[in-house]
Design a protein around this motif. Structure first.
Motif, short mmCIF file in Angstrom:
data_model
loop_
_atom_site.label_atom_id
_atom_site.label_comp_id
_atom_site.label_asym_id
_atom_site.label_seq_id
_atom_site.Cartn_x
_atom_site.Cartn_y
_atom_site.Cartn_z
N LEU A 344 4.44 137.03 109.82
CA LEU A 344 5.30 138.15 109.43
C LEU A 344 5.71 139.03 110.59
O LEU A 344 6.53 139.94 110.42
N ASN A 345 5.17 138.79 111.78
CA ASN A 345 5.48 139.65 112.93
C ASN A 345 6.96 139.67 113.29
O ASN A 345 7.49 140.73 113.64
N PRO A 346 7.70 138.55 113.23
CA PRO A 346 9.13 138.61 113.58
C PRO A 346 9.97 139.40 112.58
O PRO A 346 11.09 139.81 112.92
N VAL A 347 9.50 139.61 111.38
CA VAL A 347 10.28 140.31 110.37
C VAL A 347 10.28 141.81 110.66
O VAL A 347 9.21 142.42 110.80
N PRO A 348 11.44 142.42 110.78
CA PRO A 348 11.49 143.85 111.07
C PRO A 348 10.78 144.68 109.99
O PRO A 348 10.88 144.38 108.81
N THR A 354 2.48 145.00 108.57
CA THR A 354 1.40 144.01 108.46
C THR A 354 0.42 144.15 109.60
O THR A 354 -0.80 144.07 109.40
N GLY A 355 0.92 144.38 110.80
CA GLY A 355 0.04 144.57 111.94
C GLY A 355 -0.85 145.79 111.79
O GLY A 355 -2.05 145.75 112.11
N LYS A 356 -0.27 146.88 111.30
CA LYS A 356 -1.06 148.10 111.07
C LYS A 356 -2.10 147.89 109.97
O LYS A 356 -3.23 148.38 110.07
N LEU A 357 -1.73 147.13 108.93
CA LEU A 357 -2.67 146.86 107.85
C LEU A 357 -3.84 146.02 108.34
O LEU A 357 -5.00 146.29 108.01
N VAL A 358 -3.56 144.99 109.14
CA VAL A 358 -4.62 144.16 109.69
C VAL A 358 -5.53 144.97 110.60
O VAL A 358 -6.76 144.85 110.57
N GLU A 359 -4.93 145.83 111.40
CA GLU A 359 -5.73 146.70 112.29
C GLU A 359 -6.62 147.63 111.48
O GLU A 359 -7.79 147.86 111.83
N LEU A 360 -6.08 148.16 110.38
CA LEU A 360 -6.86 149.06 109.54
C LEU A 360 -8.03 148.32 108.88
O LEU A 360 -9.16 148.82 108.85
N LEU A 361 -7.77 147.12 108.37
CA LEU A 361 -8.82 146.35 107.71
C LEU A 361 -9.92 145.96 108.70
O LEU A 361 -11.11 145.99 108.35
N GLU A 362 -9.54 145.61 109.90
CA GLU A 362 -10.55 145.26 110.90
C GLU A 362 -11.39 146.47 111.29
O GLU A 362 -12.60 146.34 111.54
N GLY A 363 -10.78 147.65 111.31
CA GLY A 363 -11.55 148.85 111.60
C GLY A 363 -12.48 149.24 110.46
O GLY A 363 -13.63 149.62 110.69
N VAL A 364 -11.99 149.13 109.23
CA VAL A 364 -12.81 149.44 108.06
C VAL A 364 -13.99 148.49 107.97
O VAL A 364 -15.11 148.88 107.60
N GLN A 365 -13.78 147.24 108.33
CA GLN A 365 -14.83 146.23 108.18
C GLN A 365 -16.03 146.50 109.07
O GLN A 365 -17.15 146.06 108.78
N THR A 366 -15.84 147.24 110.14
CA THR A 366 -16.95 147.51 111.06
C THR A 366 -17.93 148.54 110.52
O THR A 366 -19.02 148.69 111.07
N ARG A 367 -17.58 149.24 109.45
CA ARG A 367 -18.46 150.28 108.86
C ARG A 367 -19.10 149.75 107.60
O ARG A 367 -18.41 149.29 106.68
N TYR A 368 -20.42 149.82 107.56
CA TYR A 368 -21.15 149.39 106.38
C TYR A 368 -20.79 150.24 105.16
O TYR A 368 -20.59 149.72 104.05
N THR A 369 -20.72 151.56 105.33
CA THR A 369 -20.49 152.45 104.20
C THR A 369 -19.12 152.26 103.57
O THR A 369 -18.93 152.62 102.40
N TYR A 370 -18.17 151.70 104.30
CA TYR A 370 -16.83 151.49 103.75
C TYR A 370 -16.76 150.23 102.88
O TYR A 370 -15.88 150.12 102.03
N THR A 371 -17.63 149.27 103.14
CA THR A 371 -17.57 147.98 102.43
C THR A 371 -18.84 147.68 101.65
O THR A 371 -18.95 146.59 101.09
N SER A 372 -19.76 148.62 101.58
CA SER A 372 -21.05 148.34 100.93
C SER A 372 -20.93 148.30 99.42
O SER A 372 -21.68 147.58 98.74
N GLY A 373 -20.02 149.08 98.86
CA GLY A 373 -19.88 149.13 97.42
C GLY A 373 -21.07 149.78 96.72
O GLY A 373 -21.31 149.58 95.54
#
Length: 374
Positions: A344-348, A354-373
């Motif tokens: 999806l990167n070539p699509v304006p 999509t890049g910002k969403l992937v970056e956000l998900l990768e940052g959230v994944q590093t915290r236990y409290t964000y994904t512990s449920g």
């Protein structure tokens, strides 16, 4: 403190607006705060604690309620909410001062405290299912019928809840662990007696002069107590299904603690904590399926309320967080996210989002409290 409670109750809309404004201002924190992970997390947690306290004040019953359950000395739901906000700060601070590997000891202590608080809330609620981890009270509607009112052994008026039997043999429509689905049956004789009693009371009120009634002292309102089931009453009424229900809830309560202890021992990259945690989740659901009417089973099973059914659906939806936890995330989820970003990167605009969403998900994944449920 009482003045603050009164102000919050009278200005609840203003309080919610101020909380929303404060949360919005956290996006424009000064640069000296943005460079540190502890300070922003502490601000978010503080705002979360204040919001939880205000919501507890708004939702707390006032003295005008005619009927009340046994007064709680500790607001367990509020305690759970505060602990969840504090846990995020504990993780960030421990990661900053002692490192990623040693932070799990501090998180294990926090999860142990949360498990103890939830066990206390579970017991205080009469062993009813915890809603949203104990943050929301599982309150059932108490209908005052002629047959579910009585006096306990201490002479205190009691409203027997709809999910059980009174000690005097009174029955009610049941919706829980302590009884069967039965409706109160009244014979014609008892209806006639009740009608005569009502007629006598009305005749007495009509015959009493108004000035005499003014001289009579007004009766003091009595606060009725809802008797809660105990483990002994649950096991005697439901037998094996009652034990399974309690065990399933206890297993669910201790799942986060088991997960953190296994990560502390085997490491975050090991499959053992991930698989054991998922197995514990499935075990808890299995206990609830056999002990309740989740699969439309009859007999001596726990009759789930609509809130409890929603809670079980919520717990199943929380299983989606397993794709965000290592090692599954590092092995599968992250690779698919990167592929989607490349496509999806070539699509304006779409590629940028999509890049910002992937970056956000990768940052959230590093915290236990964000994904512990938890």
């Amino acid at each position: 403190m009482e003045a603050y409670k009164l102000w919050v109750r009278r200005n609840r809309d203003l309080v919610r607006s101020l909380e929303s404004l404060a949360n919005g201002l956290t996006w424009i924190l000064p640069e000296r705060f943005a460079n540190s992970e502890i300070a922003p997390e502490a601000v978010y947690s503080l705002l979360g604690i204040v919001s939880s306290v205000n919501q507890h004040i708004i939702d707390a019953p006032t003295e005008n309620h005619a009927f009340a359950s046994k007064e709680q000395s500790i607001p367990w739901g509020l305690v759970v909410s505060v602990l969840k906000d504090v846990e995020a700060v504990v993780e960030v601070a421990a990661q900053h001062f002692v490192g990623d590997d040693r932070k799990w000891s501090f998180l294990a202590v926090t999860e142990a405290v949360k498990a103890g608080v939830r066990l206390a809330a579970f017991r205080e609620s009469g062993y009813k299912m915890l809603l949203q981890g104990g943050e929301v009270a599982n309150e059932e509607e108490v209908t005052v019928l002629e047959d579910n009112y009585g006096v306990n052994g201490n002479g205190v008026p009691v409203i027997y809840p709809m999910n059980g039997h009174s000690q005097n043999g009174h029955k009610a429509v049941t919706n829980g662990l302590d009884g069967k689905n039965e409706f109160v049956s009244k014979s014609l004789e008892r209806r006639a007696v009740a009608a005569l009693n009502k007629f006598g009371e009305n005749a007495k009120m009509m015959s009493d002069p108004m000035w005499m009634r003014r001289l009579q002292p007004a009766p003091e309102p009595t606060v009725s107590v809802v008797e809660k089931p105990t483990l002994a009453s649950i096991w005697s009424a439901k037998g094996g299904t009652g034990r399974l229900f309690v065990l399933g809830e206890v297993v669910h309560i201790f799942r986060p603690l088991v997960y953190v202890l296994l990560i502390r021992k085997f490491g975050i990259r090991s499959w053992t904590p991930w698989l054991v945690s998922l197995a514990v989740e499935l075990t808890s659901l299995g206990f609830h399926s056999h002990a309740t009417d989740l699969n439309h089973r009859g007999g001596k099973v726990h009759q789930l309320s609509s809130a409890e059914r929603d809670e079980l659906r919520r717990r199943k939806m929380m299983w989606a967080l397993y794709v965000m936890r290592d090692p599954f995330f590092a092995s599968y989820t992250k690779r698919h996210l990167q592929k989607a970003e490349q496509v999806l990167n070539p699509v304006p605009l779409i590629g940028f989002l999509t890049g910002k969403l992937v970056e956000l998900l990768e940052g959230v994944q590093t915290r236990y409290t964000y994904t512990s449920g938890s």
